[in-house]
Motif scaffolding. Structure first.
Motif, mmCIF file in Angstrom:
data_model
loop_
_atom_site.group_PDB
_atom_site.id
_atom_site.type_symbol
_atom_site.label_atom_id
_atom_site.label_comp_id
_atom_site.label_asym_id
_atom_site.label_seq_id
_atom_site.Cartn_x
_atom_site.Cartn_y
_atom_site.Cartn_z
ATOM 1 N N ARG A 135 -0.446 -3.111 -6.514
ATOM 2 C CA ARG A 135 -1.414 -2.484 -5.602
ATOM 3 C C ARG A 135 -2.675 -2.080 -6.354
ATOM 4 O O ARG A 135 -3.789 -2.234 -5.854
ATOM 5 C CB ARG A 135 -0.783 -1.263 -4.912
ATOM 6 C CG ARG A 135 -1.766 -0.421 -4.069
ATOM 7 C CD ARG A 135 -2.403 -1.276 -2.979
ATOM 8 N NE ARG A 135 -3.307 -0.561 -2.121
ATOM 9 C CZ ARG A 135 -4.642 -0.586 -2.239
ATOM 10 N NH1 ARG A 135 -5.221 -1.244 -3.238
ATOM 11 N NH2 ARG A 135 -5.399 0.044 -1.378
ATOM 12 N N ASP A 136 -2.501 -1.581 -7.573
ATOM 13 C CA ASP A 136 -3.643 -1.125 -8.372
ATOM 14 C C ASP A 136 -4.597 -2.255 -8.752
ATOM 15 O O ASP A 136 -5.735 -2.002 -9.140
ATOM 16 C CB ASP A 136 -3.154 -0.410 -9.635
ATOM 17 C CG ASP A 136 -2.561 0.953 -9.333
ATOM 18 O OD1 ASP A 136 -2.731 1.462 -8.207
ATOM 19 O OD2 ASP A 136 -1.903 1.513 -10.237
ATOM 20 N N ASP B 16 0.809 -1.219 0.000
ATOM 21 C CA ASP B 16 0.000 0.000 0.000
ATOM 22 C C ASP B 16 0.844 1.272 0.000
ATOM 23 O O ASP B 16 0.357 2.332 -0.381
ATOM 24 C CB ASP B 16 -0.918 -0.022 1.234
ATOM 25 C CG ASP B 16 -2.114 0.885 1.079
ATOM 26 O OD1 ASP B 16 -2.585 1.094 -0.060
ATOM 27 O OD2 ASP B 16 -2.595 1.385 2.110
ATOM 28 N N LYS C 101 3.291 -0.218 -7.005
ATOM 29 C CA LYS C 101 2.059 0.419 -7.466
ATOM 30 C C LYS C 101 1.274 -0.449 -8.449
ATOM 31 O O LYS C 101 0.048 -0.529 -8.373
ATOM 32 C CB LYS C 101 2.356 1.776 -8.096
ATOM 33 C CG LYS C 101 1.091 2.503 -8.531
ATOM 34 C CD LYS C 101 1.397 3.857 -9.086
ATOM 35 C CE LYS C 101 0.209 4.628 -9.584
ATOM 36 N NZ LYS C 101 -1.093 4.054 -9.568
#
Length: 130
Positions: A38-39, A29, A35
């Motif tokens: 996480r997305d 996170d 990223k």
């Protein structure tokens, strides 16, 4: 290493596994390098955290919580809706390696589990690499 114990027991059982999974998602996170992976997750990571804990519990030889609640994991099929290539695999593993480090998982268990998790993460790949 005590071969009479499961990896779940050697790791420290529910308490340690919950800490590792919680830390894993905290890292995912907040780490810019994660990223992409996480997305793929919902805004609230609580459900993902619980499902990963339940899956890893059984995968490591502890209680089969995921199977009891959801049936056979069918991990690859469950991940097919997401585009997973080497980058996503590596981001996921980066978070897991850091969580193991932060929770001070000791050798040789650390290397054995991380190698097994890498094989699992690699199996989730569904994108051809150029």
């Amino acid at each position: 290493m005590d071969t009479n114990k499961t990896p779940y027991e050697l790791l420290g059982g529910e308490e340690v596994l919950r800490r590792i999974v919680k830390r894993f998602y905290q890292i995912m996170d907040t780490m810019p390098e994660a990223k992409g992976v996480r997305d793929m997750h919902p805004g609230n990571l609580q459900g993902s955290e619980e499902k990963l804990f339940m899956f890893l519990s059984g995968w490591l030889g502890g209680p089969s919580l995921f199977i009891e609640k959801y049936g056979h994991p069918r991990m690859r099929a469950r991940h097919l809706p997401f585009k997973i290539g080497k980058s996503e695999r590596d981001q996921w593993m980066l978070c897991m390696v850091q969580a193991f480090e932060d929770e001070n998982v000791q050798e040789p268990l650390r290397s054995e589990l991380l190698h097994s998790l890498l094989r699992l993460a690699d199996h989730m790949r569904n994108q051809e690499e150029a």
